[in-house]
Motif scaffolding. Structure first.
Motif, PDB file in Angstrom:
ATOM      1  N   ALA A  73      20.630  34.942  19.929  1.00 28.99           N
ATOM      2  CA  ALA A  73      20.741  35.901  21.023  1.00 28.99           C
ATOM      3  C   ALA A  73      19.890  35.323  22.145  1.00 28.99           C
ATOM      4  O   ALA A  73      18.668  35.217  22.021  1.00 28.99           O
ATOM      5  N   VAL A  74      20.543  34.915  23.216  1.00 32.89           N
ATOM      6  CA  VAL A  74      19.854  34.263  24.326  1.00 32.89           C
ATOM      7  C   VAL A  74      19.797  35.250  25.491  1.00 32.89           C
ATOM      8  O   VAL A  74      20.833  35.637  26.032  1.00 32.89           O
ATOM      9  N   ARG A  75      18.595  35.652  25.827  1.00 35.65           N
ATOM     10  CA  ARG A  75      18.418  36.546  26.976  1.00 35.65           C
ATOM     11  C   ARG A  75      18.280  35.688  28.220  1.00 35.65           C
ATOM     12  O   ARG A  75      17.429  34.809  28.282  1.00 35.65           O
ATOM     13  N   ILE A  76      19.154  35.967  29.196  1.00 34.32           N
ATOM     14  CA  ILE A  76      19.125  35.221  30.451  1.00 34.32           C
ATOM     15  C   ILE A  76      18.970  36.202  31.603  1.00 34.32           C
ATOM     16  O   ILE A  76      19.262  37.396  31.477  1.00 34.32           O
ATOM     17  N   SER A  77      18.535  35.695  32.726  1.00 28.02           N
ATOM     18  CA  SER A  77      18.359  36.559  33.895  1.00 28.02           C
ATOM     19  C   SER A  77      19.712  37.084  34.363  1.00 28.02           C
ATOM     20  O   SER A  77      20.726  36.375  34.298  1.00 28.02           O
ATOM     21  N   ARG A  78      19.709  38.314  34.832  1.00 29.81           N
ATOM     22  CA  ARG A  78      20.944  38.866  35.384  1.00 29.81           C
ATOM     23  C   ARG A  78      21.383  38.076  36.604  1.00 29.81           C
ATOM     24  O   ARG A  78      22.571  37.871  36.825  1.00 29.81           O
ATOM     25  N   GLY A  79      20.409  37.607  37.385  1.00 29.74           N
ATOM     26  CA  GLY A  79      20.754  36.791  38.546  1.00 29.74           C
ATOM     27  C   GLY A  79      21.500  35.533  38.148  1.00 29.74           C
ATOM     28  O   GLY A  79      22.474  35.137  38.795  1.00 29.74           O
ATOM     29  N   GLY A  80      21.066  34.887  37.075  1.00 27.29           N
ATOM     30  CA  GLY A  80      21.746  33.699  36.581  1.00 27.29           C
ATOM     31  C   GLY A  80      23.137  34.009  36.066  1.00 27.29           C
ATOM     32  O   GLY A  80      24.106  33.299  36.356  1.00 27.29           O
ATOM     33  N   PHE A  81      23.240  35.090  35.293  1.00 22.98           N
ATOM     34  CA  PHE A  81      24.530  35.503  34.748  1.00 22.98           C
ATOM     35  C   PHE A  81      25.523  35.766  35.880  1.00 22.98           C
ATOM     36  O   PHE A  81      26.663  35.294  35.850  1.00 22.98           O
ATOM     37  N   GLU A  82      25.073  36.480  36.900  1.00 23.32           N
ATOM     38  CA  GLU A  82      25.969  36.806  38.005  1.00 23.32           C
ATOM     39  C   GLU A  82      26.273  35.581  38.862  1.00 23.32           C
ATOM     40  O   GLU A  82      27.374  35.451  39.401  1.00 23.32           O
ATOM     41  N   TRP A  83      25.321  34.647  38.980  1.00 21.71           N
ATOM     42  CA  TRP A  83      25.608  33.396  39.687  1.00 21.71           C
ATOM     43  C   TRP A  83      26.755  32.678  38.985  1.00 21.71           C
ATOM     44  O   TRP A  83      27.676  32.164  39.635  1.00 21.71           O
ATOM     45  N   ALA A  84      26.697  32.609  37.664  1.00 19.78           N
ATOM     46  CA  ALA A  84      27.761  31.950  36.905  1.00 19.78           C
ATOM     47  C   ALA A  84      29.101  32.642  37.138  1.00 19.78           C
ATOM     48  O   ALA A  84      30.127  31.976  37.354  1.00 19.78           O
ATOM     49  N   LEU A  85      29.119  33.958  37.123  1.00 18.38           N
ATOM     50  CA  LEU A  85      30.368  34.685  37.356  1.00 18.38           C
ATOM     51  C   LEU A  85      30.898  34.447  38.772  1.00 18.38           C
ATOM     52  O   LEU A  85      32.091  34.233  38.972  1.00 18.38           O
ATOM     53  N   GLU A  86      30.006  34.485  39.744  1.00 19.19           N
ATOM     54  CA  GLU A  86      30.421  34.289  41.140  1.00 19.19           C
ATOM     55  C   GLU A  86      30.975  32.889  41.370  1.00 19.19           C
ATOM     56  O   GLU A  86      31.816  32.688  42.247  1.00 19.19           O
ATOM     57  N   ASN A  87      30.496  31.922  40.616  1.00 20.53           N
ATOM     58  CA  ASN A  87      30.908  30.529  40.793  1.00 20.53           C
ATOM     59  C   ASN A  87      31.901  30.077  39.734  1.00 20.53           C
ATOM     60  O   ASN A  87      32.134  28.880  39.575  1.00 20.53           O
ATOM     61  N   ALA A  88      32.479  31.021  39.027  1.00 19.65           N
ATOM     62  CA  ALA A  88      33.400  30.701  37.930  1.00 19.65           C
ATOM     63  C   ALA A  88      34.848  30.657  38.395  1.00 19.65           C
ATOM     64  O   ALA A  88      35.226  31.253  39.405  1.00 19.65           O
ATOM     65  N   CYS A  89      35.616  29.972  37.607  1.00 19.34           N
ATOM     66  CA  CYS A  89      37.063  29.915  37.763  1.00 19.34           C
ATOM     67  C   CYS A  89      37.666  30.340  36.432  1.00 19.34           C
ATOM     68  O   CYS A  89      37.100  30.056  35.378  1.00 19.34           O
ATOM     69  N   LEU A  90      38.788  31.009  36.481  1.00 22.13           N
ATOM     70  CA  LEU A  90      39.476  31.341  35.240  1.00 22.13           C
ATOM     71  C   LEU A  90      39.881  30.063  34.515  1.00 22.13           C
ATOM     72  O   LEU A  90      40.302  29.092  35.143  1.00 22.13           O
ATOM     73  N   SER A  91      39.774  30.064  33.208  1.00 19.42           N
ATOM     74  CA  SER A  91      40.103  28.867  32.430  1.00 19.42           C
ATOM     75  C   SER A  91      41.607  28.625  32.356  1.00 19.42           C
ATOM     76  O   SER A  91      42.041  27.545  31.980  1.00 19.42           O
ATOM     77  N   GLY A  92      42.395  29.620  32.726  1.00 14.97           N
ATOM     78  CA  GLY A  92      43.850  29.476  32.712  1.00 14.97           C
ATOM     79  C   GLY A  92      44.464  29.904  34.032  1.00 14.97           C
ATOM     80  O   GLY A  92      43.931  30.754  34.748  1.00 14.97           O
ATOM     81  N   TYR A  93      45.586  29.304  34.368  1.00 16.23           N
ATOM     82  CA  TYR A  93      46.309  29.622  35.594  1.00 16.23           C
ATOM     83  C   TYR A  93      46.914  31.023  35.509  1.00 16.23           C
ATOM     84  O   TYR A  93      47.500  31.385  34.486  1.00 16.23           O
ATOM     85  N   GLU A  94      46.754  31.803  36.571  1.00 19.03           N
ATOM     86  CA  GLU A  94      47.333  33.150  36.645  1.00 19.03           C
ATOM     87  C   GLU A  94      48.221  33.245  37.881  1.00 19.03           C
ATOM     88  O   GLU A  94      47.735  33.239  39.015  1.00 19.03           O
ATOM     89  N   ARG A  95      49.521  33.346  37.658  1.00 15.61           N
ATOM     90  CA  ARG A  95      50.468  33.494  38.766  1.00 15.61           C
ATOM     91  C   ARG A  95      50.126  34.775  39.537  1.00 15.61           C
ATOM     92  O   ARG A  95      49.827  35.798  38.944  1.00 15.61           O
ATOM     93  N   GLY A  96      50.112  34.670  40.848  1.00 12.71           N
ATOM     94  CA  GLY A  96      49.783  35.819  41.683  1.00 12.71           C
ATOM     95  C   GLY A  96      48.305  35.890  42.046  1.00 12.71           C
ATOM     96  O   GLY A  96      47.942  36.439  43.071  1.00 12.71           O
ATOM     97  N   LEU A  97      47.463  35.345  41.215  1.00 10.45           N
ATOM     98  CA  LEU A  97      46.026  35.312  41.498  1.00 10.45           C
ATOM     99  C   LEU A  97      45.672  33.988  42.186  1.00 10.45           C
ATOM    100  O   LEU A  97      44.891  33.949  43.126  1.00 10.45           O
ATOM    101  N   HIS A  98      46.272  32.902  41.699  1.00 10.37           N
ATOM    102  CA  HIS A  98      46.065  31.579  42.286  1.00 10.37           C
ATOM    103  C   HIS A  98      47.256  31.239  43.176  1.00 10.37           C
ATOM    104  O   HIS A  98      48.388  31.615  42.864  1.00 10.37           O
ATOM    105  N   THR A  99      47.000  30.523  44.242  1.00 13.76           N
ATOM    106  CA  THR A  99      48.065  30.140  45.169  1.00 13.76           C
ATOM    107  C   THR A  99      49.160  29.365  44.443  1.00 13.76           C
ATOM    108  O   THR A  99      50.340  29.661  44.589  1.00 13.76           O
ATOM    109  N   ASP A 100      48.737  28.388  43.672  1.00 16.27           N
ATOM    110  CA  ASP A 100      49.666  27.599  42.858  1.00 16.27           C
ATOM    111  C   ASP A 100      48.858  26.883  41.787  1.00 16.27           C
ATOM    112  O   ASP A 100      47.628  26.892  41.802  1.00 16.27           O
TER     113      ASP A 100
END
Length: 194
Positions: A73-100
């Protein structure tokens, strides 16, 4: 109230979020003892963290799978967790969400984090209709995770084994009482299907 298909559920407080990882004892035990990953931990590859305890139990087979016998169980800062989310990309292509597909692939190559949604699991590790977050960290995100975001690392392998033993005895209610208390994490990001 029905559960939305994509929602982050986690154990968290005002300052930290708990994520789970499983390693061999050779890596996991020193990490828990030091509160940091040992030099043998590979920074040059993607590492996946999971806010869902039960999804981690599904992935590591209640700490029984080879190379995953130590659950952290790794406790990480919420700021770090949210930085990762803000800078993340979906691992799979989603039609309608991505341009192409090509623009998604460019974004994926640049992103220091990946978001993957997999079926959440119940106490018996059966899939549920809603999804659990997996967050993949690479490059800058791995460095930040290891060097800046971690506040504490606990070995929760005994907890995993205790819950599994209770389940094998048919004591589901007692097992459920031991689960980490996870709740919805309020974070909105259209680029992650939230």
């Amino acid at each position: 109230m029905s559960e939305p298909k994509h929602r982050i559920r986690a154990r968290y407080d005002d300052a930290t979020v708990t994520v789970y990882q499983a390693y061999s004892p050779a890596l996991g035990l020193p990490a828990a003892a030091a509160g940091r990953f040992p030099p043998a931990w590979k920074r040059d590859r993607m590492t996946w963290v999971k806010p869902s305890f039960l999804w981690m139990m599904y992935r590591c087979g209640w700490a029984a799978k080879e190379g995953q016998q130590t659950v952290l169980a790794v406790r990480i800062s919420r700021g770090g967790f949210e930085w990762a989310l803000e800078n993340a990309c979906l691992s799979g292509y989603e039609r309608g969400l991505h341009t192409d597909r090509a623009s998604w692939q460019r974004e994926l190559r640049r992103a220091p984090a990946r978001v993957q949604w997999d079926p959440e699991r119940n106490l018996r590790l059966q899939p549920l209709p809603h999804r659990a977050l997996q967050l993949g960290l690479v490059g800058e995100a791995v460095r930040r995770y290891a060097d800046e975001w971690i506040t504490e690392i606990d070995d929760v392998t005994p907890l995993a084994r205790r819950i599994r033993a209770l389940l094998s005895e048919g004591r589901d209610d007692a097992a459920r009482e031991l689960l980490p208390k996870e709740r919805p994490y309020d974070y909105r990001a259209a680029h992650l299907l939230l």
